[in-house]
Design an enzyme around this catalytic site. Structure first.
Site, PDB file in Angstrom:
ATOM      1  N   GLY A   1      -5.420  -4.870   6.598  1.00 34.11           N
ATOM      2  CA  GLY A   1      -6.527  -4.319   6.567  1.00 34.11           C
ATOM      3  C   GLY A   1      -7.513  -4.372   7.251  1.00 34.11           C
ATOM      4  O   GLY A   1      -8.411  -3.279   7.903  1.00 34.11           O
TER       5      GLY A   1
ATOM      6  N   THR B   1       1.196  -1.794  -0.227  1.00 31.19           N
ATOM      7  CA  THR B   1      -0.324   0.074  -0.212  1.00 31.19           C
ATOM      8  C   THR B   1       1.083   0.719   0.078  1.00 31.19           C
ATOM      9  O   THR B   1       2.055   0.976   0.747  1.00 31.19           O
ATOM     10  CB  THR B   1      -1.083   0.298   1.586  1.00 31.19           C
ATOM     11  OG1 THR B   1      -1.833  -1.519   1.083  1.00 31.19           O
ATOM     12  CG2 THR B   1      -1.695   0.879   1.486  1.00 31.19           C
TER      13      THR B   1
HETATM   14  N1  GLY Z   1      -3.976  -2.080   3.743  1.00 24.80           N
HETATM   15  C1  GLY Z   1      -4.159  -2.821   2.240  1.00 24.80           C
HETATM   16  C2  GLY Z   1      -4.884  -3.573   2.472  1.00 24.80           C
HETATM   17  O1  GLY Z   1      -5.081  -4.404   3.704  1.00 24.80           O
HETATM   18  O2  GLY Z   1      -5.679  -4.636   1.226  1.00 24.80           O
END
Ligand code: GLY
Length: 337
Positions: free
Chosen positions: A251, A197
């Site tokens: 996430g 990310t």
């Molecule tokens: N932080 C990116 C995801 O979990 O998709």
């Protein structure tokens, strides 16, 4: 706060030595400033800085900045990234400005710059989020070219390697467990991990804040899985009175605590950016208990004074900070475990 800084040369990034900013009178906010997650943030910051140093808007800076990472074929952001477990690259992104305007796209395929589509959602529709084929249809209608549906050579190799076991065991960004290449969403190449990310937050010379976040998500994820990155309040949050924060890492666990919103609210209560990030990380660790050692989450934040900070669950996270022509450097995130 600024422990273990590693200053990087900017010559190779095309920045001049002309000194514009970084000057601060006592008590004045440090601005403009831009920070972003991971070492890929150095190149992204350099692009954002070109906007900020010329008096441009933070919103334009955070879009231009992460577009650099999205365009990189050798990174786990953008169309060159690892696919889902069915072999398709799906992208998530969001953007937010100083007026609490925000836009987001998720599960978007074959579009090179999801952050720019997210901005169009924000500026041209009455909505905040578009997903999947609807997001793609909107992007095409807005003139974004539909890219070929092919994996980059690196992603193809990583996917074929993953298919050997096809084991669904998502783990994200744990740099000190480098034997996890079979499932890892990140790729280990040339001695460096690529990350999942990029989140970026910035304050412009006018003192206005904006942020962006963009990702391909977990490599080899279930088809349709979304993480925090396209979710306003989870992967990104901006409050022009207080500050801005963004997240990287697993996430699901950022969503559980509305992570970036939490960091901004903690800053509103008077915490420094670093301490606010630390408290958010502590909350995840409290929830996860023993399982916290298996994941990584990192937060970064800036406040209206131009102070910045970051914190993560475990060693290995870093972020890039830029506030002058000759100040674009990496900071190792402090960690708890
Ligand atoms: N932080 C990116 C995801 O979990 O998709």
């Amino acid at each position: 706060m600024l422990h273990r800084r590693r200053f990087l040369q900017l010559g190779s990034l095309g920045l001049t030595s002309f000194s514009f900013a970084g000057f601060r009178s006592a008590g004045a906010a440090r601005k403009p400033i831009v920070i972003s997650t991971w070492d890929t943030g150095i190149a992204a910051n350099a692009a954002a800085w070109q906007v900020l140093r010329n008096g441009g808007r933070a919103l334009d800076a955070v879009e231009k900045g992460v577009m650099v990472t999205e365009a990189s074929q050798n990174c786990c952001v953008g169309l060159g990234a690892n696919p889902d477990r069915d072999g398709f690259v799906t992208l998530d992104s969001c953007i937010m400005d100083e007026h609490a305007n925000c836009g987001s796209v998720a599960f978007l395929e074959r579009i090179k710059h999801p952050v720019s589509v997210a901005r169009r959602v924000m500026e041209k529709t009455p909505h905040v989020m578009l997903v999947g084929s609807g997001a793609q249809q909107f992007a095409v209608a807005e003139g974004f070219p539909l890219e070929p549906q092919v994996l980059s050579p690196e992603a193809d190799k990583a996917y074929k390697n993953w298919l050997l076991k096809s084991e669904y065991k998502p783990v994200i960004n744990i740099e000190n467990s480098k034997n996890q290449t079979a499932y890892a969403p990140t790729r280990f190449e040339n001695g460096e991990w690529n990350h999942d990310t990029i989140g970026m937050v910035a304050m412009d010379a006018q003192g206005n804040l904006s942020g962006s976040c963009t990702t391909s998500g977990m490599g080899f994820k279930m088809r349709g899985r979304l993480g925090d990155s396209p979710i306003i309040g989870a992967g990104l949050f901006v409050d022009n009175e207080v500050g801005a924060a963004t997240a990287t890492g697993q996430g699901e666990d950022v969503i559980r605590i509305c992570g970036s919103h939490l960091v901004v609210e903690l800053m509103r209560q008077g915490h420094s950016p670093e301490n606010a990030c630390k408290k958010a990380v502590e909350r995840i660790i409290r929830i996860k208990g023993n399982k916290a050692k298996d994941i990584q989450v990192g937060f970064i934040a800036i406040n209206k004074q131009g102070e910045y900070g970051g914190y993560c669950i475990q060693k290995g996270f870093n972020f890039a900070v830029c506030y002058a022509d000759d100040k674009n450097f990496l900071v190792d995130g402090k960690y708890i475990l």
